[in-house]
Design a protein around this motif. Structure first.
Motif, mmCIF file in Angstrom:
data_model
loop_
_atom_site.group_PDB
_atom_site.id
_atom_site.type_symbol
_atom_site.label_atom_id
_atom_site.label_comp_id
_atom_site.label_asym_id
_atom_site.label_seq_id
_atom_site.Cartn_x
_atom_site.Cartn_y
_atom_site.Cartn_z
ATOM 1 N N TYR A 58 41.611 -65.063 55.298
ATOM 2 C CA TYR A 58 41.120 -63.704 55.074
ATOM 3 C C TYR A 58 40.819 -63.029 56.416
ATOM 4 O O TYR A 58 40.465 -63.698 57.401
ATOM 5 C CB TYR A 58 39.836 -63.728 54.227
ATOM 6 N N LEU A 101 42.217 -67.874 44.352
ATOM 7 C CA LEU A 101 41.691 -66.558 44.710
ATOM 8 C C LEU A 101 40.483 -66.202 43.849
ATOM 9 O O LEU A 101 39.485 -65.655 44.337
ATOM 10 C CB LEU A 101 42.794 -65.506 44.554
ATOM 11 N N ASP A 137 42.315 -58.861 49.401
ATOM 12 C CA ASP A 137 43.543 -59.640 49.469
ATOM 13 C C ASP A 137 43.489 -60.649 50.617
ATOM 14 O O ASP A 137 42.952 -60.373 51.691
ATOM 15 C CB ASP A 137 44.749 -58.720 49.680
#
Length: 265
Positions: free
Chosen positions: A88, A161, A173
């Motif tokens: 991330y 996720l 995302d």
């Protein structure tokens, strides 16, 4: 982690007395006419050896030794595990600074993961830019329940996720998602394991004229450090490398583990 075995393989291949062969399935093991061990792989190639250190998972040993079987081969179930590496944007996005966490079986109703590793906390030197990396582990005994007949990689990505969002509060995302499926890779030590281990110890010493021993995840602990320590202890303390070609060693590789359970070796 793969860097270490890759570099070891590179160095070993540079030695004139080392050959590394991959991608071949072992189909049979026997004693040759000279009394040495012979390992046959698919395609008909036969490799002759003074001593074999057998690292096959138990389910891959089925049939390799003909009709001479031992209960441990039939009573050690294996689980598949899916590892999802997530990256991330931004540093320090895990709620705490630590190695990560494992989910106990009693709490499986609260999480679909086996555990999560905070890679950026455990190995910050591997972050070459402003990112947070985590690894989500899925499957194990719940593999069929979670994935069934679904596309495993696609489903694992969604589950990972969702796990990171719900349990760690990391939203948005991911910059990168990498999924690895380890099929039938983790053995389960079920009731009666210690007795079967003792039988495996005796069975192994009879195989290949005393020229085979065992190391691997099925014996004494499935974790990487345990497997590495087991292999090192076996080679350094129980195999006499100077006499391998002269006489059978007649050691199973399980001596230290048997001793830990206070069983006769």
């Amino acid at each position: 982690m793969q860097t270490l075995p890759d570099e070891m393989a590179k160095k070993l291949r540079e030695r004139p007395n080392v050959e590394i062969s991959t991608g071949s399935k072992v189909v049979a093991a026997r004693v040759g006419a000279t009394g040495k061990a012979q390992i046959e792989v698919d395609g008909g190639r036969v490799i002759e050896s003074d001593h074999v250190v057998n690292t096959l998972p138990l389910h891959a040993m089925q049939g390799v030794f003909g009709s001479d079987q031992t209960p441990m081969l039939d009573h050690t179930p294996y689980s598949s595990v899916v590892v999802v590496n997530l990256t991330y944007q931004g540093k320090g996005r895990t709620p705490v600074d630590g190695f990560g966490y494992l989910v106990p079986r009693a709490s499986q109703h609260e999480s679909r993961a086996l555990g999560v590793v905070f890679d950026s906390c455990a190995l910050p030197e591997q972050d070459t830019c402003d990112v947070t990396r985590v690894t989500v582990m899925l499957g194990g005994p719940r593999f069929k329940e979670l994935f069934g007949s679904k596309d495993v990689e696609a489903e694992a990505k969604l589950l990972a996720l969702d796990t990171v969002q719900r349990e760690l509060g990391i939203r948005g995302d991911a910059l990168d998602v990498h999924v690895t499926v380890g099929a039938q890779c983790i053995p389960t030590y079920t009731t009666g394991y210690v007795d079967r281990l003792q039988q495996m110890h005796e069975w192994t010493k009879r195989q290949l004229n005393g020229r085979m021993s065992l190391v691997g995840a099925a014996y004494g602990g499935p974790a990487v450090p345990q497997c590495v320590n087991h292999a090192r202890t076996h080679v350094c303390d129980h195999l006499n490398l100077d006499t391998l070609s002269q006489s059978p060693q007649c050691v199973s590789g399980l001596e230290e583990i048997i001793k830990a359970f206070d069983l006769p070796a």
